[in-house]
Design a protein around this motif. Structure first.
Motif, PDB file in Angstrom:
ATOM      1  N   TYR A   1      -1.181 -47.078   9.635  1.00 30.27           N
ATOM      2  CA  TYR A   1      -0.283 -46.777  10.748  1.00 30.27           C
ATOM      3  C   TYR A   1      -0.334 -47.844  11.842  1.00 30.27           C
ATOM      4  CZ  TYR A   1       1.505 -44.220  14.842  1.00 30.27           C
ATOM      5  OH  TYR A   1       2.193 -43.832  15.965  1.00 30.27           O
ATOM      6  N   THR A   2       0.836 -48.258  12.318  1.00 32.01           N
ATOM      7  CA  THR A   2       0.912 -49.192  13.433  1.00 32.01           C
ATOM      8  C   THR A   2       1.605 -48.533  14.612  1.00 32.01           C
ATOM      9  OG1 THR A   2       3.032 -50.139  12.696  1.00 32.01           O
ATOM     10  CG2 THR A   2       1.005 -51.195  11.903  1.00 32.01           C
ATOM     11  N   TRP A   3       1.196 -48.944  15.784  1.00 34.90           N
ATOM     12  CA  TRP A   3       1.807 -48.455  17.024  1.00 34.90           C
ATOM     13  C   TRP A   3       2.290 -49.647  17.836  1.00 34.90           C
ATOM     14  CZ3 TRP A   3       0.742 -49.224  22.201  1.00 34.90           C
ATOM     15  CH2 TRP A   3       1.412 -48.379  23.100  1.00 34.90           C
ATOM     16  N   GLU A   4       3.611 -49.746  17.987  1.00 41.96           N
ATOM     17  CA  GLU A   4       4.213 -50.845  18.726  1.00 41.96           C
ATOM     18  C   GLU A   4       3.675 -52.199  18.252  1.00 41.96           C
ATOM     19  OE1 GLU A   4       3.964 -50.063  22.909  1.00 41.96           O
ATOM     20  OE2 GLU A   4       5.504 -48.524  22.811  1.00 41.96           O
ATOM     21  N   GLY A   5       3.581 -52.330  16.937  1.00 44.19           N
ATOM     22  CA  GLY A   5       3.128 -53.588  16.358  1.00 44.19           C
ATOM     23  C   GLY A   5       1.638 -53.783  16.342  1.00 44.19           C
ATOM     24  N   LYS A   6       0.882 -52.820  16.838  1.00 43.09           N
ATOM     25  CA  LYS A   6      -0.576 -52.942  16.891  1.00 43.09           C
ATOM     26  C   LYS A   6      -1.198 -52.121  15.766  1.00 43.09           C
ATOM     27  CE  LYS A   6      -0.557 -53.618  21.891  1.00 43.09           C
ATOM     28  NZ  LYS A   6       0.909 -53.504  22.066  1.00 43.09           N
ATOM     29  N   SER A   7      -2.106 -52.734  15.048  1.00 41.68           N
ATOM     30  CA  SER A   7      -2.734 -52.070  13.915  1.00 41.68           C
ATOM     31  C   SER A   7      -3.749 -51.035  14.380  1.00 41.68           C
ATOM     32  CB  SER A   7      -3.420 -53.112  13.031  1.00 41.68           C
ATOM     33  OG  SER A   7      -2.488 -54.074  12.592  1.00 41.68           O
TER      34      SER A   7
ATOM     35  N   ALA B   1      -1.645 -39.908   4.316  1.00 38.10           N
ATOM     36  CA  ALA B   1      -0.705 -40.972   3.965  1.00 38.10           C
ATOM     37  C   ALA B   1       0.695 -40.719   4.500  1.00 38.10           C
ATOM     38  CB  ALA B   1      -0.644 -41.124   2.441  1.00 38.10           C
ATOM     39  N   GLN B   2       0.914 -39.586   5.141  1.00 42.01           N
ATOM     40  CA  GLN B   2       2.276 -39.230   5.536  1.00 42.01           C
ATOM     41  C   GLN B   2       2.436 -39.136   7.055  1.00 42.01           C
ATOM     42  OE1 GLN B   2       4.740 -39.145   3.250  1.00 42.01           O
ATOM     43  NE2 GLN B   2       3.148 -39.713   1.773  1.00 42.01           N
ATOM     44  N   TRP B   3       3.411 -39.871   7.545  1.00 44.41           N
ATOM     45  CA  TRP B   3       3.862 -39.785   8.940  1.00 44.41           C
ATOM     46  C   TRP B   3       5.260 -40.389   8.992  1.00 44.41           C
ATOM     47  CZ3 TRP B   3      -0.161 -42.993   7.426  1.00 44.41           C
ATOM     48  CH2 TRP B   3       0.117 -44.361   7.423  1.00 44.41           C
ATOM     49  N   PRO B   4       6.102 -39.934   9.894  1.00 44.50           N
ATOM     50  CA  PRO B   4       7.490 -40.419   9.917  1.00 44.50           C
ATOM     51  C   PRO B   4       7.617 -41.752  10.645  1.00 44.50           C
ATOM     52  CG  PRO B   4       7.185 -38.793  11.622  1.00 44.50           C
ATOM     53  CD  PRO B   4       5.872 -38.870  10.881  1.00 44.50           C
TER      54      PRO B   4
ATOM     55  N   SER C   1       2.777 -50.256   2.056  1.00 48.23           N
ATOM     56  CA  SER C   1       1.852 -50.297   0.938  1.00 48.23           C
ATOM     57  C   SER C   1       0.617 -49.487   1.228  1.00 48.23           C
ATOM     58  CB  SER C   1       1.457 -51.739   0.623  1.00 48.23           C
ATOM     59  OG  SER C   1       0.793 -52.305   1.713  1.00 48.23           O
ATOM     60  N   SER C   2      -0.092 -49.083   0.165  1.00 49.31           N
ATOM     61  CA  SER C   2      -1.276 -48.250   0.312  1.00 49.31           C
ATOM     62  C   SER C   2      -2.461 -49.074   0.758  1.00 49.31           C
ATOM     63  CB  SER C   2      -1.593 -47.571  -1.019  1.00 49.31           C
ATOM     64  OG  SER C   2      -2.835 -46.933  -0.960  1.00 49.31           O
ATOM     65  N   SER C   3      -3.350 -48.434   1.550  1.00 48.24           N
ATOM     66  CA  SER C   3      -4.568 -49.106   1.991  1.00 48.24           C
ATOM     67  C   SER C   3      -5.733 -48.808   1.074  1.00 48.24           C
ATOM     68  CB  SER C   3      -4.918 -48.654   3.417  1.00 48.24           C
ATOM     69  OG  SER C   3      -5.208 -47.285   3.422  1.00 48.24           O
TER      70      SER C   3
ATOM     71  N   SER D   1       7.314 -44.508   1.153  1.00 49.05           N
ATOM     72  CA  SER D   1       7.158 -45.933   0.863  1.00 49.05           C
ATOM     73  C   SER D   1       5.696 -46.355   0.881  1.00 49.05           C
ATOM     74  CB  SER D   1       7.953 -46.779   1.862  1.00 49.05           C
ATOM     75  OG  SER D   1       7.459 -46.595   3.179  1.00 49.05           O
ATOM     76  N   LEU D   2       4.861 -45.621   1.610  1.00 46.78           N
ATOM     77  CA  LEU D   2       3.424 -45.885   1.608  1.00 46.78           C
ATOM     78  C   LEU D   2       2.770 -45.268   0.388  1.00 46.78           C
ATOM     79  CD1 LEU D   2       0.786 -46.878   2.912  1.00 46.78           C
ATOM     80  CD2 LEU D   2       0.714 -44.726   4.174  1.00 46.78           C
ATOM     81  N   SER D   3       3.089 -43.992   0.130  1.00 48.65           N
ATOM     82  CA  SER D   3       2.497 -43.290  -1.005  1.00 48.65           C
ATOM     83  C   SER D   3       3.299 -42.036  -1.313  1.00 48.65           C
ATOM     84  CB  SER D   3       1.046 -42.908  -0.699  1.00 48.65           C
ATOM     85  OG  SER D   3       0.462 -42.214  -1.779  1.00 48.65           O
ATOM     86  N   SER D   4       3.327 -41.682  -2.576  1.00 50.59           N
ATOM     87  CA  SER D   4       3.939 -40.408  -2.973  1.00 50.59           C
ATOM     88  C   SER D   4       2.909 -39.294  -2.953  1.00 50.59           C
ATOM     89  CB  SER D   4       4.549 -40.533  -4.373  1.00 50.59           C
ATOM     90  OG  SER D   4       3.530 -40.824  -5.337  1.00 50.59           O
ATOM     91  N   THR D   5       1.667 -39.630  -2.612  1.00 58.68           N
ATOM     92  CA  THR D   5       0.608 -38.633  -2.507  1.00 58.68           C
ATOM     93  C   THR D   5       0.364 -38.290  -1.047  1.00 58.68           C
ATOM     94  OG1 THR D   5      -1.148 -40.294  -2.398  1.00 58.68           O
ATOM     95  CG2 THR D   5      -0.487 -39.535  -4.588  1.00 58.68           C
ATOM     96  N   LEU D   6      -0.399 -37.234  -0.822  1.00 59.30           N
ATOM     97  CA  LEU D   6      -0.711 -36.823   0.548  1.00 59.30           C
ATOM     98  C   LEU D   6      -1.871 -37.620   1.131  1.00 59.30           C
ATOM     99  CD1 LEU D   6      -0.377 -32.928   0.406  1.00 59.30           C
ATOM    100  CD2 LEU D   6       1.374 -34.668   0.861  1.00 59.30           C
ATOM    101  N   CYS D   7      -2.811 -38.030   0.290  1.00 64.15           N
ATOM    102  CA  CYS D   7      -4.019 -38.701   0.768  1.00 64.15           C
ATOM    103  C   CYS D   7      -4.207 -40.028   0.043  1.00 64.15           C
ATOM    104  CB  CYS D   7      -5.249 -37.827   0.529  1.00 64.15           C
ATOM    105  SG  CYS D   7      -5.202 -36.218   1.368  1.00 64.15           S
TER     106      CYS D   7
END
Length: 446
Positions: free
Chosen positions: A334-340, A246-249, A151-153, A275-281
């Motif tokens: 973005y999360t890294w190994e479950g960390k926000s 908003a985009q990262w794999p 979801s979007s922030s 799934s986060l956003s169809s926009t870039l930002c």
């Protein structure tokens, strides 16, 4: 038995929120080989003494304080005192907590030295953590580096000045990106991305040629000036002030490296996180800005994360100007190994524009990753956290100016003459506050 005291303190007494990548909760902006500070122990049993205000307290009280994010290690090194294997047999000494709320941090990475622009991001094994994350796990304890938010922030739009900076010739920052329709040679400025031509990367903020095996990126080659977005690359981009990428794999580095941006596949640019956003930002949570009351231009550079993790995302303030700072929401970004994750900004010396400051720096010049001061911003559980802290151990250079957080805040936080001062006193490390209501402002002055 070996008796050792390891000092703790309230997180707000030193530094918190998005600390620099060679502080707690970041890995270095070193794109060659990362080294990590490891805490070693004697072979014989080791015990630690728990003290609070000079009085011994129980292991349970210490661990509760760590769990509640009210305490942190002064030196950033956590020996695993509250892990299931260590809690019963180890202890620590605790310094006096402060009344300012704390934000968790993680173990610090040791810097390696480079005087050149980055050329590769090695996939060599490393226990170094990624940039700017909260230690507390995301809502799902099973979240991993390969998972993307859903979801979007964007809970609040930034100031109108942010939108005004987008090219008026295109469809704008809110327009859905035409997935798979634009050539990789076409920078997508019509969709809100801000071209950084001074980097020599065709407008992109960073380029990463990636090799994927076993569901993870196991090798990354970082582009340098003169490179362009081409087949097999992740092509990262800057957004206007107040907005963030908003985009990262979902596929991320096998040893903690981050990867971000659009992908170049089949000769066209493709969304990597629809799934986060169809926009870039997307907009940050809002409510945070920076204003320049100095006599010259000021460049504040955000780490391109997830991505190359270079200090390339600019917020440039002319004298008298105010711009929004993008604040990621820990629950949705973005999360890294479950960390926000939170965001990290580098405050460069007065008088240097973004074209000079917002790129990889070199020792001896207080610019880019060698800028004297960092800002950490993030939002978690409906609370926005802000910090000002020394970019240590990368540099001991002092900022020649004053920085103060102003607004309806949980306390005070100000840098001046090499000291970071709050209502509880001054130190040489940093200070942290939370936003109670309204807009908080980083006020920069000569």
């Amino acid at each position: 038995m070996k008796l050792t005291s390891i000092a703790l303190t309230a997180a707000a007494a030193t530094v918190a929120v998005a600390q620099p990548h060679n502080h707690a909760h970041r890995h270095l902006h070193e794109h060659k080989q990362r080294a990590v500070t490891m805490t070693t122990y004697a072979a014989s049993p080791t015990a630690y003494v728990y003290l609070l205000d000079g009085q011994e307290i129980s292991a349970e009280e210490v661990c509760d304080g760590l769990q509640d994010n009210a305490l942190k290690f002064v030196d950033g090194s956590d020996p695993g005192v509250c892990s299931s294997s260590a809690a019963a047999s180890t202890s620590i000494s605790v310094a006096v907590p402060t009344t300012t709320p704390a934000v968790p941090t993680t173990a610090a990475a040791e810097p390696t030295t480079t005087s050149e622009a980055p050329t590769t991001s090695s996939a060599a094994a490393s226990s170094s953590g990624p940039a700017e994350f909260y230690q507390a796990p995301a809502s799902s304890s099973s979240a991993s580096a390969s998972e993307a938010p859903s979801s979007s922030s964007a809970s609040a739009a930034p100031s109108a000045s942010a939108s005004a900076s987008v090219s008026s010739s295109g469809t704008g920052i809110s327009a859905p990106f035409p997935d798979g329709q634009l050539s990789c040679s076409q920078f997508p400025s019509d969709y809100g991305a801000v071209a950084l031509d001074y980097l020599g990367l065709g407008g992109w903020s960073g380029l990463q040629a990636v090799t994927i095996a076993g569901g993870f990126v196991n090798h990354i080659v970082t582009g340098v000036s003169g490179d362009t977005c081409r087949e097999g690359m992740m092509c990262s981009y800057a957004c206007p002030p107040g907005y963030q990428k908003a985009q990262w794999p979902s596929t991320q580095g096998s040893t903690g490296q981050s990867v971000g941006g659009l992908s170049c596949s089949g000769g066209v640019l493709r969304l990597t996180n629809p799934s986060l956003s169809s926009t870039l930002c997307i907009a940050g949570v809002g409510g945070v800005q920076a204003t320049n009351k100095a006599s010259g231009v000021v460049a504040i550079c955000r780490t391109d994360y997830p991505g190359t993790e270079s200090e390339t995302i600019p917020v440039e303030l002319q004298a008298g100007e105010t711009e929004a700072l993008a604040v990621p929401d820990a629950a949705t970004y973005y999360t890294w190994e479950g960390k926000s994750t939170s965001a990290q900004y580098y405050l460069n010396p007065i008088g240097y524009p973004a074209s000079k400051a917002c790129q990889w720096g070199s020792p001896g010049t207080p610019l880019g990753n060698y800028a004297p001061i960092n800002f950490g911003v993030g939002a978690s559980g409906g609370v926005t956290w802000l910090s000002i802290f020394q970019n240590s151990p990368t540099t001991s250079a002092q900022y020649e100016g004053t920085v103060e957080l102003q607004g309806n805040l949980s306390g005070s936080c100000k840098y001046q003459n090499g000291q970071y001062c709050s209502s509880t006193g001054c130190n040489s490390n940093g200070c942290t506050v939370s936003v109670i209501s309204g807009t908080a402002t980083y006020v920069i002055s000569s």
